[in-house]
Design an enzyme around this catalytic site. Sequence first.
Site, mmCIF file in Angstrom:
data_model
loop_
_atom_site.group_PDB
_atom_site.id
_atom_site.type_symbol
_atom_site.label_atom_id
_atom_site.label_comp_id
_atom_site.label_asym_id
_atom_site.label_seq_id
_atom_site.Cartn_x
_atom_site.Cartn_y
_atom_site.Cartn_z
ATOM 1 N N THR A 1 0.854 -1.174 0.000
ATOM 2 C CA THR A 1 0.000 0.000 0.000
ATOM 3 C C THR A 1 0.895 1.230 0.000
ATOM 4 O OG1 THR A 1 -1.653 -1.209 1.309
ATOM 5 C CG2 THR A 1 -1.758 1.180 1.419
ATOM 6 N N GLY B 1 0.628 -1.143 5.456
ATOM 7 C CA GLY B 1 0.659 -2.128 6.528
ATOM 8 C C GLY B 1 -0.492 -3.097 6.540
ATOM 9 N N GLY B 2 -1.384 -3.035 5.542
ATOM 10 C CA GLY B 2 -2.450 -4.019 5.440
ATOM 11 C C GLY B 2 -3.274 -4.114 6.705
#
Length: 523
Positions: free
Chosen positions: A328, A410-411
Amino acid sequence: MTHTCAIASPHALATAAAGEAVRRGGNAIDAALAAAATLTVVYPHNTTVGGDLIALVRTPDGRITCVNASGPAPAGADPAAVAARHGDRMPVSGPDTITVPGAVAGWAALHRAGARLDWAEHFTAATGYARGVAVAPGLAVAIAEAAELIADDAGMRAVFSPGGTLLAEGETLRQEALGATLTALAAHGPEALYGGRVGELLAAGLRSLGSAVTLADLASYQAELTAPLCRAFRGRQVFTSPPNTHGFLLLQALGAVAEHEDAADPLGAGAGRLARIFHRGIGDRGRHLGDPRFATVDVDALLDPGYLRRLATEQAEPATSGRAGGDTVAVVTADADGWAVSLIQSLFHSFGSGVLEPSTGILLHNRGSFFSLDPASPNMLAPGKRPAHTLMPVMVTEGDRLAWVTGTMGGKAQPQILTQVLLRLLAGASPAEAVAAPRWVVGGLEVGQPEDTISVEADAGPRTVAALATTGAPMIELPAGSEWVGHAHVVAMALDGRPVAESDPRSDGAAVVIHHPMEVRPR
């Protein structure tokens, strides 16, 4: 008159493109858009035109709006057929993980919200870099790690393994088809993708590769503008994105900390309590989060003070990791006129679905991999339904004053990363100190790892490590400066209105504050 704008992003070229937008007369929205477009070219393992976007935008009058540009499953999505092909869990990559890409629609919504530059001006740097750009260190590592995924797709091989050799750091990445797509978007607007010629090419190419996404799915898509979630914490107001995103987990963690103010420092001797709070939040995400257009997500109950008081004391049910993820980008901008943007844009996993449609050069995300195939889940795959989403922009205000704009890669760990960054900022750390400090995350970083695993950077202090050990959870040591704990970026507004920006040293990014003579441009 001088215009001042602060910018932070995970790639120095994206930050430079944002700065150039400001020098041409743009505001914080223009800066964010220029950086976002550039990142789709120079950081394609983390974000592309074929991904999603969630953003917060603040106007000079203090109003904050959430732009939800997360795309749904195609109208032709067939959960039974997907289960027949893959078993009882969604695949990690491949055509069945592709949902409608929302990022370009998100750009358009942000542009309408108050950008000063013409739409096409935001693509200048991106189209140039599509002709050739040096492979950044982070991208080089991702390419090497994704060798098998790249080898399995003709479009990926042509871009990232030209001539049969994987691109390495410093070598030239060329994306001619993507450059043509960006040129078309600049000239014809988002409609080029959502129903126009680019969309026609993309839909036809995806159909040949086995995806259910059609031109009709693209043409019917629109980003959603919503009110953000907001809760008070230590004299500030913390804003983030509502469901279908997991932004509530940040507010939940902060609220639980507030309910235990008598406890030790939550990032030191109290880290064990905070780890239990994070662990319980992981369970809440799995049990409750989905698209609110299809399922009720009772955020008020999840943020109820009584519930928050119990979070750190009740044992959460054991669980295993659903899907790894976290590739991301976050772009944060704010200017002295009061405009600010926290923009999060992604593919989900590194290189997303692993499907790069050759005629458009668009690499597609794998957001659909986060769907469930369990009919009892609020996140069950269904036609037209958005998956539960990990993107979550953040802004913090103090009274009428903007205090911080932040965001992270960081999901599933984004709420945990941002909790740690905000707690440090609130304790008096500078933006540089807050984003560089050692971090730790609860939850499996790989598919199938238990969610009670705690991964800790090697330079975390002994007091923190000892406190985390009291949880009894398996501990995994990460190298100091590990990407597994995200790329967090911060813009802070001083009391006199001057912004300060900082980019995470774990990324290939940069932060700048631009001071430039204001050009009067008619809208």
